[in-house]
Design a protein around this motif. Structure first.
Motif, PDB file in Angstrom:
ATOM      1  N   LYS A  62       0.759  -1.201  -0.087  1.00 19.66           N
ATOM      2  CA  LYS A  62       0.027   0.078   0.042  1.00 19.66           C
ATOM      3  C   LYS A  62       1.047   1.159  -0.063  1.00 19.66           C
ATOM      4  O   LYS A  62       0.557   2.173  -0.724  1.00 19.66           O
ATOM      5  CB  LYS A  62      -1.028  -0.103   1.301  1.00 19.66           C
ATOM      6  CG  LYS A  62      -2.081   1.094   0.992  1.00 19.66           C
ATOM      7  CD  LYS A  62      -2.885   1.040   2.345  1.00 19.66           C
ATOM      8  CE  LYS A  62      -3.904   2.160   2.204  1.00 19.66           C
ATOM      9  NZ  LYS A  62      -5.099   1.971   3.528  1.00 19.66           N
ATOM     10  N   ALA A  63       1.748   1.167   0.820  1.00 20.59           N
ATOM     11  CA  ALA A  63       2.787   2.403   0.828  1.00 20.59           C
ATOM     12  C   ALA A  63       3.423   2.804  -0.432  1.00 20.59           C
ATOM     13  O   ALA A  63       3.558   4.003  -0.900  1.00 20.59           O
ATOM     14  CB  ALA A  63       3.944   2.210   1.961  1.00 20.59           C
ATOM     15  N   THR A  66       5.442   7.654  -8.114  1.00 19.56           N
ATOM     16  CA  THR A  66       6.733   7.842  -8.608  1.00 19.56           C
ATOM     17  C   THR A  66       7.689   8.224  -7.695  1.00 19.56           C
ATOM     18  O   THR A  66       8.952   8.266  -8.065  1.00 19.56           O
ATOM     19  CB  THR A  66       6.565   8.845  -9.825  1.00 19.56           C
ATOM     20  OG1 THR A  66       6.177   9.968  -9.201  1.00 19.56           O
ATOM     21  CG2 THR A  66       5.664   8.286 -10.912  1.00 19.56           C
ATOM     22  N   ALA A  67       7.476   8.843  -6.598  1.00 19.90           N
ATOM     23  CA  ALA A  67       8.211   8.971  -5.559  1.00 19.90           C
ATOM     24  C   ALA A  67       8.977   7.838  -4.553  1.00 19.90           C
ATOM     25  O   ALA A  67       9.724   8.125  -3.974  1.00 19.90           O
ATOM     26  CB  ALA A  67       7.523  10.139  -4.481  1.00 19.90           C
ATOM     27  N   GLN A 102      19.506  12.700  -8.878  1.00 19.37           N
ATOM     28  CA  GLN A 102      18.320  13.463  -8.749  1.00 19.37           C
ATOM     29  C   GLN A 102      17.106  12.905  -7.945  1.00 19.37           C
ATOM     30  O   GLN A 102      16.561  13.298  -7.169  1.00 19.37           O
ATOM     31  CB  GLN A 102      17.698  13.787 -10.010  1.00 19.37           C
ATOM     32  CG  GLN A 102      18.602  15.017 -10.752  1.00 19.37           C
ATOM     33  CD  GLN A 102      18.156  15.110 -12.464  1.00 19.37           C
ATOM     34  OE1 GLN A 102      17.651  14.004 -12.989  1.00 19.37           O
ATOM     35  NE2 GLN A 102      18.050  16.186 -13.296  1.00 19.37           N
ATOM     36  N   SER A 103      17.102  11.487  -8.072  1.00 17.34           N
ATOM     37  CA  SER A 103      16.093  10.691  -7.351  1.00 17.34           C
ATOM     38  C   SER A 103      16.694  10.884  -5.688  1.00 17.34           C
ATOM     39  O   SER A 103      15.648  10.517  -4.693  1.00 17.34           O
ATOM     40  CB  SER A 103      16.014   9.214  -7.649  1.00 17.34           C
ATOM     41  OG  SER A 103      17.017   8.431  -7.038  1.00 17.34           O
ATOM     42  N   GLN A 104      17.860  11.015  -5.359  1.00 20.45           N
ATOM     43  CA  GLN A 104      18.360  11.240  -4.086  1.00 20.45           C
ATOM     44  C   GLN A 104      18.291  12.743  -3.599  1.00 20.45           C
ATOM     45  O   GLN A 104      18.977  13.043  -2.649  1.00 20.45           O
ATOM     46  CB  GLN A 104      19.710  10.616  -4.158  1.00 20.45           C
ATOM     47  CG  GLN A 104      19.704   9.293  -4.719  1.00 20.45           C
ATOM     48  CD  GLN A 104      18.726   8.213  -3.936  1.00 20.45           C
ATOM     49  OE1 GLN A 104      18.738   7.935  -2.479  1.00 20.45           O
ATOM     50  NE2 GLN A 104      17.759   7.791  -4.427  1.00 20.45           N
ATOM     51  N   ALA A 138       1.771  -2.213  -6.981  1.00 17.09           N
ATOM     52  CA  ALA A 138       3.097  -1.822  -6.212  1.00 17.09           C
ATOM     53  C   ALA A 138       4.128  -2.376  -6.980  1.00 17.09           C
ATOM     54  O   ALA A 138       5.172  -1.560  -7.337  1.00 17.09           O
ATOM     55  CB  ALA A 138       3.028  -2.396  -4.888  1.00 17.09           C
ATOM     56  N   THR A 139       4.177  -3.581  -7.639  1.00 16.63           N
ATOM     57  CA  THR A 139       5.147  -4.304  -8.451  1.00 16.63           C
ATOM     58  C   THR A 139       5.348  -3.356  -9.763  1.00 16.63           C
ATOM     59  O   THR A 139       6.422  -2.734 -10.199  1.00 16.63           O
ATOM     60  CB  THR A 139       4.944  -5.674  -8.772  1.00 16.63           C
ATOM     61  OG1 THR A 139       4.627  -6.366  -7.479  1.00 16.63           O
ATOM     62  CG2 THR A 139       6.161  -6.111  -9.477  1.00 16.63           C
ATOM     63  N   SER A 140       4.346  -3.064 -10.514  1.00 16.67           N
ATOM     64  CA  SER A 140       4.084  -2.296 -11.542  1.00 16.67           C
ATOM     65  C   SER A 140       4.848  -0.744 -11.239  1.00 16.67           C
ATOM     66  O   SER A 140       5.343  -0.416 -12.185  1.00 16.67           O
ATOM     67  CB  SER A 140       2.842  -1.873 -11.844  1.00 16.67           C
ATOM     68  OG  SER A 140       2.795  -1.547 -13.065  1.00 16.67           O
ATOM     69  N   GLN A 141       4.499  -0.169 -10.220  1.00 16.67           N
ATOM     70  CA  GLN A 141       4.945   1.040  -9.811  1.00 16.67           C
ATOM     71  C   GLN A 141       6.486   1.099  -9.587  1.00 16.67           C
ATOM     72  O   GLN A 141       7.424   1.809 -10.202  1.00 16.67           O
ATOM     73  CB  GLN A 141       4.401   1.566  -8.625  1.00 16.67           C
ATOM     74  CG  GLN A 141       4.628   3.143  -8.334  1.00 16.67           C
ATOM     75  CD  GLN A 141       4.256   4.030  -9.474  1.00 16.67           C
ATOM     76  OE1 GLN A 141       2.983   4.411  -9.497  1.00 16.67           O
ATOM     77  NE2 GLN A 141       5.234   4.578 -10.147  1.00 16.67           N
ATOM     78  N   VAL A 142       7.202   0.133  -9.060  1.00 14.89           N
ATOM     79  CA  VAL A 142       8.542  -0.044  -8.824  1.00 14.89           C
ATOM     80  C   VAL A 142       9.364  -0.054  -9.947  1.00 14.89           C
ATOM     81  O   VAL A 142      10.330   0.370 -10.256  1.00 14.89           O
ATOM     82  CB  VAL A 142       8.882  -1.088  -7.912  1.00 14.89           C
ATOM     83  CG1 VAL A 142      10.316  -1.174  -7.591  1.00 14.89           C
ATOM     84  CG2 VAL A 142       8.303  -0.554  -6.387  1.00 14.89           C
TER      85      VAL A 142
END
Length: 550
Positions: free
Chosen positions: A105-106, A112-113, A157-159, A530-534
């Motif tokens: 869920k998280a 995207t963040a 940039q992600s960091q 969630a898997t799709s997002q990662v």
């Protein structure tokens, strides 16, 4: 519970035990974070740490004593269901299903963040990569740096880092003269100079210049005219190739500007004034051995012309004057000497050598039908970016070049990269993402929605495995940034894809036949999404698309 959250909990437990007098560990020996890893044997729990072994010597007690103290405290942490001591003091930790399942869920809610953080916030990075001479198409070495450099910029940039992508436009020096002579020879119908450039692209550019300037051969200095117009056309072609490869630069810095505005001359006078240059054999030398280099470097040659390092020093000074905290140079395999000389130059200027980082990339070989490809039809001498993209496409090219450590030589098998099978790593990962999208579409069609979430329902072994590797993703990004290794992201995406495919084979999101939709189905949809997002997040950092259908 993510690995980072568990690590933080163990760190807090360790600090608390020291504060309570249960352990006598010197403050300087306490880690800022405790490393947790997946045990090879899942019967040993979900996570493991060897922190007790690390602290045994500074604490002056057996590691099992430390492990016993930590076990008591860890057992009190919400979400931890079991802690066991193994061997000399390893801690094996099992988390309950509900604590592990909350991650799904998280991730969906973070979108995207997920995986990003602010660890590098406030750091301005100048990342210089590719910087191919404008004398020909980008070869495979430059193509590798385009893929790796752009991916590294995205990871920084992600960091939270402020990153400027910079291309150093080498428009000063003898290689440009050779290029101009080659164009002039082609326009005259003569063979290329012995030290010049060949290939169809030389003819193409010479013809384009002649068509735009019909009287160029009658000019007072036709070679200079071909230099000016030819370099402009060649560089425009390079920029277009990079853009089509998904790489755009924020700054295109002209080497020649350092000489035209007197920056090189001014800086050399500054170094003379500091006593860091000396005259010998008619040349001026930098005392670079005084700053850690293996030998002193000529900066002004005996003929009065500036050596390459003169421009390099002025260029570094220019970057620092523009406010960059860290200057990263991504250079080819033949530039090992630049590491010490650039750091020595920074020291000589009174700057911090740690502001300079030099990453060295190794060679790339293309293999087709088991035979190495050696030459491009268009370039005439080397295989180019266009050659690779024409065969496998941008996605496969970028992914395959980014999935290896840049300091290793690699062979790219074109036969593998054109396969639509699990042998092809980019297909394997992209197919996993496409499969998550197909599952989501099927779920919508059968009335399965994310209207309920029961973290404790994700109890299957494959669900535990999938949640664990998804939870490791933020740590992988942090390591990729810290070690300047984008390949860590690619390799972890392959791990996630494998875990997802195994989960897909045994756990259904949509019910079979007339079975009712339950909260298990709804919760599994959260895990699917969630898997799709990662996968999408990770592929995006590599500059690779995340297709919804394949």
């Amino acid at each position: 519970m993510t690995p980072e959250e568990l690590s933080a909990a163990i760190t807090s437990a360790l600090t608390a035990s020291v504060d309570a007098g249960e352990l006598a560990v010197p403050a300087e020996a306490l880690p800022k974070e405790v490393r947790v890893e997946r045990p090879k044997n899942r019967e040993h729990g979900d996570w493991a740490t060897n922190i007790a072994l690390q602290l045994a010597k500074p604490a002056g007690v057996p590691p099992r004593k430390i492990a016993e103290v930590l076990t008591a405290r860890l057992a009190e942490i919400p979400g931890v269901s079991r802690v066991e001591i193994a061997g000399p003091g390893f801690l094996n930790i099992t988390v309950d299903a509900a604590a592990a399942g909350e991650l799904a869920k998280a991730i969906v809610e973070a979108g995207t963040a997920f995986g990003s953080n602010t660890a590098m916030a406030g750091t301005r990075i100048n990342l210089e990569f590719v910087s191919a001479n404008p004398t020909g198409p980008i070869h495979l070495g430059g193509t590798r740096w385009a893929a790796v450099g752009d991916s590294l910029a995205r990871i920084f940039q992600s960091q939270g880092a402020d990153v400027t992508r910079e291309y150093y436009f080498n428009d000063h020096g003898i290689q440009i003269d050779r290029f101009a002579r080659s164009l002039l020879a082609s326009a005259k119908g003569e063979p290329a100079p012995e030290d010049g450039y060949g290939g169809d692209y030389i003819t193409e550019i010479a013809d384009a210049v002649t068509a735009a300037h019909p009287d160029i051969l009658a000019a007072a200095d036709p070679q200079e005219e071909f230099r000016s117009h030819g370099v402009e056309l060649m560089f425009a072609a390079i920029k277009e190739s990079l853009h089509e490869f998904g790489v755009d630069f924020d700054v295109y810095f002209h080497e020649n500007s350092l000489f035209e505005d007197g920056a090189v001359e001014k800086l050399l006078e500054q170094l003379k004034g500091l006593g860091h240059l000396y005259a010998k054999d008619g040349a001026w030398w930098l005392k670079s051995t005084a700053f850690g280099d293996d030998k002193d470097r000529v900066v002004i040659k005996s003929d009065g012309h500036a050596a390459y390092i003169a421009g390099d020093i002025a260029y570094f000074k220019n970057k620092r004057d523009r406010g960059f905290d860290l200057c990263i140079y991504m250079l080819g395999a033949d530039h090992h000497g630049y590491v010490a000389r650039l750091k020595a130059a920074a020291d000589a200027l009174g700057d911090d050598a740690d502001r300079v980082e030099v990453l060295i990339g190794q060679m790339v070989n293309l293999v087709k039908d088991g035979v190495p490809l050696r030459m491009s039809k268009r370039a005439g001498t080397v295989v180019t970016m266009e050659d690779l993209v024409d065969v496998v496409g941008t996605d496969a090219a970028r992914y395959s070049l980014a999935r290896f450590s840049s300091d290793s030589n690699i062979d790219i098998d074109l036969d593998v990269l054109t396969k639509r099978s699990n042998e092809n790593p980019v297909f394997y990962v992209q197919y996993a993402h496409a499969r998550t999208c197909a599952v989501a579409r099927n779920a919508a069609a059968t009335g399965v929605e994310r209207t309920a979430f029961d973290a404790a329902a994700l109890t299957h072994a494959t669900e535990s495995e999938l949640l664990a590797v998804l939870g490791q993703y933020p740590g992988v990004l942090a390591q990729a940034a810290a070690y300047r290794e984008p390949h860590r992201v690619a390799r972890h995406l392959e791990v996630i894809a494998g875990a997802y495919h195994r989960w897909y084979d045994v756990c259904r999101v949509t019910p079979l036949g007339d079975e009712p939709v339950t909260d298990v189905n709804r919760t599994r949809l959260w895990l699917n999404d969630a898997t799709s997002q990662v996968l999408a997040n990770g592929l995006g950092l590599l500059g690779v698309t995340a297709p919804e259908r394949m």
